[in-house]
Design a protein around this motif. Structure first.
Motif, PDB file in Angstrom:
ATOM      1  N   MET A  25       0.851  -1.171  -0.050  1.00 32.65           N
ATOM      2  CA  MET A  25      -0.118  -0.186  -0.019  1.00 32.65           C
ATOM      3  C   MET A  25       0.937   1.312  -0.074  1.00 32.65           C
ATOM      4  O   MET A  25       2.163   1.180   0.361  1.00 32.65           O
ATOM      5  CB  MET A  25      -0.855  -0.033   1.325  1.00 32.65           C
ATOM      6  CG  MET A  25      -1.923  -1.182   1.105  1.00 32.65           C
ATOM      7  SD  MET A  25      -2.941  -1.089   2.740  1.00 32.65           S
ATOM      8  CE  MET A  25      -3.813  -2.642   2.327  1.00 32.65           C
ATOM      9  N   SER A  28       3.218   2.659   2.900  1.00 29.07           N
ATOM     10  CA  SER A  28       2.971   1.620   3.896  1.00 29.07           C
ATOM     11  C   SER A  28       4.401   1.039   4.471  1.00 29.07           C
ATOM     12  O   SER A  28       5.595   1.138   4.144  1.00 29.07           O
ATOM     13  CB  SER A  28       2.377   0.344   3.475  1.00 29.07           C
ATOM     14  OG  SER A  28       3.202  -0.055   2.438  1.00 29.07           O
ATOM     15  N   ALA A  92      -6.759   1.452   5.655  1.00 24.80           N
ATOM     16  CA  ALA A  92      -6.774   1.005   4.074  1.00 24.80           C
ATOM     17  C   ALA A  92      -7.829   1.559   3.391  1.00 24.80           C
ATOM     18  O   ALA A  92      -8.945   1.551   3.824  1.00 24.80           O
ATOM     19  CB  ALA A  92      -6.883  -0.626   4.443  1.00 24.80           C
TER      20      ALA A  92
END
Length: 212
Positions: A25, A28, A92
């Motif tokens: 991501m 991340s 998320a």
């Protein structure tokens, strides 16, 4: 269900012999540590991921913020290495475009005809807000004439989030009806109705689903 957790921040394939990364991501811990798209996680803290249930693999990657987890990975060029990742809080996102350009998702896949594409990977507390903002931003440019919503391989999530997402496009009627298999106990069923307020009206819509 909330879309918030503490882990490494990566999307993974659910049905593979080995735990395989679809993509780390944005911003991340996984990305910062050197995890790449297509990497195969061969082991987590020395435990093989081969044919291990994906939920068990995910549990092994989750933990406390600031704690570390060591994974052994095989990159797409067949090189292998140990990578230590420091877990962190992850928020998320669930709405994605077809491609990314200049660090931003591109949702308008046919600018000439004003067709937007949005892939929903899961239903969390933020899904309907994410989807609404994407479509309102495109509509504000006078470019929105149709929407493709892709829920293939969607992992599910919160029922309330799925209903709120559907309610974006439906202004009246029943969204969901639940009937008790054992009526007569004071709660025979529930009905969830659409609301006119906030509905994105008159937008042609296509929903892509799995074939089975």
């Amino acid at each position: 269900l909330s879309g918030n957790y503490v882990g490494i921040g990566a999307r993974i394939h659910a049905n593979r012999e080995w735990l395989t990364i679809i993509t780390p991501m944005e911003n991340s811990p996984a990305l910062k540590a050197g995890i790449r798209s297509g990497d195969v996680i061969l082991s987590i803290e020395g435990e093989s991921t081969q044919n291990k249930p994906v939920d068990e693999c995910i549990d092994a990657l989750l933990g406390l913020a600031g704690s570390k987890v060591k994974v052994h990975v095989r990159h797409t060029d067949d090189t292998e290495e140990d990578i230590v990742i420091t877990r962190a809080p992850i928020e998320a996102r669930t709405a994605f475009g077809l491609i990314r350009r200049d660090q931003s998702w591109q949702y308008l896949i046919d600018p000439e005809h004003g067709i937007a594409y949005v892939r929903l990977e899961q239903f969390t507390d933020r899904t309907d807000d994410e989807l609404r903002k994407v479509l309102q931003d495109i509509d504000a440019q006078g470019a929105l004439n149709g929407v493709i919503i892709d829920v293939r391989d969607n992992r599910g999530g919160a029922l309330s989030a799925a209903l709120e997402t559907a309610d974006l496009f439906i202004d009246s009627g029943t969204l969901l009806s639940i009937k008790s298999a054992r009526p007569g106990r004071g709660r025979d069923g529930r009905v969830f109705n659409a609301h006119a307020q906030g509905t994105l009206k008159d937008i042609p819509l296509v929903v892509l689903i799995n074939d089975s």
